[in-house]
Enzyme design. Structure first.
Site, mmCIF file in Angstrom:
data_model
loop_
_atom_site.group_PDB
_atom_site.id
_atom_site.type_symbol
_atom_site.label_atom_id
_atom_site.label_comp_id
_atom_site.label_asym_id
_atom_site.label_seq_id
_atom_site.Cartn_x
_atom_site.Cartn_y
_atom_site.Cartn_z
ATOM 1 N N TRP A 40 2.887 5.809 -11.462
ATOM 2 C CA TRP A 40 2.425 5.942 -10.076
ATOM 3 C C TRP A 40 3.532 6.454 -9.178
ATOM 4 C CZ3 TRP A 40 -1.515 4.609 -6.518
ATOM 5 C CH2 TRP A 40 -1.100 4.401 -5.192
ATOM 6 N N ASP A 43 5.517 7.530 -1.576
ATOM 7 C CA ASP A 43 6.321 8.314 -0.616
ATOM 8 C C ASP A 43 7.448 9.153 -1.239
ATOM 9 O OD1 ASP A 43 4.971 6.311 0.699
ATOM 10 O OD2 ASP A 43 6.743 5.420 1.594
ATOM 11 N N GLN A 59 8.922 7.037 -4.417
ATOM 12 C CA GLN A 59 8.488 5.685 -4.747
ATOM 13 C C GLN A 59 7.750 5.761 -6.072
ATOM 14 O OE1 GLN A 59 8.625 2.477 -2.381
ATOM 15 N NE2 GLN A 59 10.414 3.737 -2.725
ATOM 16 N N PHE A 102 12.193 -0.044 -1.879
ATOM 17 C CA PHE A 102 11.240 0.674 -1.035
ATOM 18 C C PHE A 102 11.875 1.963 -0.481
ATOM 19 C CE2 PHE A 102 7.697 -2.508 0.383
ATOM 20 C CZ PHE A 102 7.366 -2.720 -0.951
ATOM 21 N N ARG A 165 11.848 -1.531 7.559
ATOM 22 C CA ARG A 165 12.054 -0.676 6.379
ATOM 23 C C ARG A 165 12.041 0.831 6.659
ATOM 24 N NH1 ARG A 165 7.011 -3.078 5.629
ATOM 25 N NH2 ARG A 165 5.241 -1.643 5.892
ATOM 26 N N GLU A 220 5.825 3.183 9.801
ATOM 27 C CA GLU A 220 6.427 3.393 8.487
ATOM 28 C C GLU A 220 7.103 4.761 8.455
ATOM 29 O OE1 GLU A 220 3.018 2.625 5.765
ATOM 30 O OE2 GLU A 220 4.095 0.792 5.250
HETATM 31 C C1 FRU Z 1 4.614 3.822 2.995
HETATM 32 C C2 FRU Z 1 5.212 2.536 2.411
HETATM 33 C C3 FRU Z 1 6.605 2.300 2.975
HETATM 34 C C4 FRU Z 1 7.261 1.460 1.919
HETATM 35 C C5 FRU Z 1 6.683 2.053 0.655
HETATM 36 C C6 FRU Z 1 6.449 1.056 -0.437
HETATM 37 O O1 FRU Z 1 3.670 4.428 2.202
HETATM 38 O O2 FRU Z 1 4.353 1.458 2.638
HETATM 39 O O3 FRU Z 1 6.611 1.705 4.257
HETATM 40 O O4 FRU Z 1 8.654 1.552 1.962
HETATM 41 O O5 FRU Z 1 5.448 2.653 1.006
HETATM 42 O O6 FRU Z 1 6.083 1.695 -1.630
#
Ligand code: FRU
Length: 486
Positions: A40, A43, A59, A102, A165, A220
């Protein structure tokens, strides 16, 4: 800090991917957009030009095609289009990032590549990510591939702060480092904070550059950068804002605004407006290139909207990199010029064949295609006209609502997004189709629409319903498939 546990977990993830990537079902797999070899992604992270090439991190949950404890995947490129998969960069290994590394960003400093990211630690039962302790943490690499963790560098001042974050770092002309990131303050309001540092290790809170607007309880993945005319652009992914008309129809929205920045305060001169008007576009991240362009890309999916079934063993891709330009108070995004290197063949359709009257006409069945054409709404009588992709997508001009509409017809994912368009002007479309995604650039990137689809019929057709329509200057390109077999 003892690096052995981190190295062990990174090696475990790499071995798993190597052993399982052949099991990926390629039916909907992108041909030229970056997607995971297995598992998977969400971001984009750490987008930068460093140590002689472009780096993109993302991510990543390597063990399943579902969101899970976040790692950082990594790819590099010399042209922003042909990417090479690299080893996993970060795995959750320490108490402060035990439930996920994250989102964050990257910067080259003293010949090394630094990653600043959010360590995520769930405080209640595993799986409930809303009550968490989040901190900003640092990692470093000398070869651009293997990363050592350097520990926590920014902590929340109050244990009641659970959203804290997604740091985005840059260096100003005096050599001072800045980060911006999102937080929910103790009044449950979203804010974007700015911290500065001389060495990337010690950081100081300087200002809150954005306070809550329209009920956004969290911003975010903020991104903040200078464009021409001394304007600054704040890009954010606000959570909690309600839809307004054709806007903000997605569960989470990507928006940006421009303004001025005096080092502390950002004074917007535009409203927040949506970066993309399709279904699947979130968490933008930008960087600047050695030749001075500002390039942005995004996760080509959306929280709470349908995802590809996890039995395919992969899920998620990044958009094409897009060049941002600021003209007359508006931000344009166009595919990077390097995307032209994907073109294998070019076919111009003459006017007789690109004028349709209440009919449907097949154009190509190539799943990696670029199309360009223009249309003038007030010259066409058709009720609806545009392109169809199999039984999955209709992208059409609608005479009654005076919109360009992107309709996804797939069962269980049926939904549309629409963009009002001027009726007495000619409009130009540049469209990228890649097996399970469509990216539409409208009027040289004045607006864009990006969506996924799930059907397997890739036949691209033109159509016009109940009347006539002319697709002017229609050109079809077959594109290369550099990432399909990677
Ligand atoms: C945005 C988010 C971020 C976080 C990450 C976690 O899509 O929620 O805020 O750091 O994805 O995977």
């Amino acid at each position: 800090m003892d690096q052995s546990r981190h190295q062990e977990l990174v090696a475990k993830a790499n071995q798993f991917i190597e052993a399982h990537h052949n099991e990926v079902n390629k039916q909907s797999y992108p041909h030229y957009h970056l997607a995971p070899r297995y598992g998977w992604i969400n971001d984009p992270n750490g987008f930068c030009y460093a140590l002689g090439k472009y780096h993109i991190f993302y991510q990543f949950y390597p063990y399943d095609a579902k969101w899970g404890p976040m790692h950082w995947g990594h790819a590099t490129s010399t042209d922003l289009i042909h990417w090479q998969h690299e080893l996993v960069a970060l795995a959750p290994s320490e108490d402060y990032d035990r439930d996920g590394c994250f989102s964050g960003s990257a910067i080259e400093h003293d010949g090394k590549l630094y990653l600043i990211y959010t360590g995520h630690k769930v405080l209640v039962e595993a799986g409930d990510d809303s009550i968490a302790r989040e901190v900003q943490a640092l990692a470093v690499s000398t070869d651009g591939v293997h990363f050592e963790k350097l520990g926590v560098v920014i902590e929340p001042e109050d244990e009641g702060i659970h959203n804290f974050r997604d740091p985005k770092v840059w260096k100003d002309e005096t050599g001072l480092f800045h980060v911006v990131f999102g937080a929910t303050n103790l009044k449950h309001e979203g804010e974007i904070r700015q911290y500065t540092s001389h060495d990337l290790m010690h950081w100081e809170l300087v200002s809150v550059i954005k306070e809550m607007e329209d009920n956004a309880f969290m911003y975010e993945c903020p991104d903040f950068f200078e464009v021409n005319d001394h304007k600054w652009v704040l890009a954010t992914s606000p959570m909690g804002q309600a839809p307004v008309g054709y806007n903000r129809q997605n569960p989470s929205v990507n928006s940006w605004q421009s303004g001025s920045f005096d080092g502390k305060s950002f004074t917007p001169d535009t409203k927040l407006y949506e970066v993309d008007h399709g279904h699947d576009f979130y968490a933008t991240q930008s960087t600047s290139t050695p030749d001075g362009r500002r390039i942005v890309l995004a996760w080509m999916n959306m929280w709470k909207l349908p995802f590809l079934n996890y039995s395919h063993h992969w899920c998620g891709a990044l958009t094409l990199p897009r060049e941002i330009t600021y003209k007359n108070g508006h931000l344009y995004q166009a595919p990077v010029k390097e995307a032209q290197s994907l073109r294998l063949s070019e076919h111009h359709v003459d006017a007789a064949d690109s004028t349709l009257k209440s009919t449907f006409k097949t154009l190509t069945s190539n799943a990696a295609t670029e199309l360009q054409f223009s249309f003038k709404p007030d010259e066409n009588s058709a009720e609806q006209y545009g392109i169809a992709i199999g039984n999955s997508i209709r992208l059409f001009v609608d005479r009654q609502t005076k919109t360009l509409t992107l309709f996804r017809l797939d069962l269980n994912a049926t939904s549309y997004r629409a963009l009002p368009i001027a009726w007495d002007q000619e409009h130009k479309l540049q469209i990228f189709i890649d097996n399970s995604s469509i990216e539409v650039f409208i009027d040289d990137g004045h607006d864009t629409m990006t969506s996924n689809f799930f059907g397997t019929d890739h036949t691209v057709s033109l159509y016009a319903t109940n009347g006539q329509a002319e697709f002017k200057g229609l050109t079809v390109y077959d594109l290369e498939r550099p990432l399909f077999g990677a």
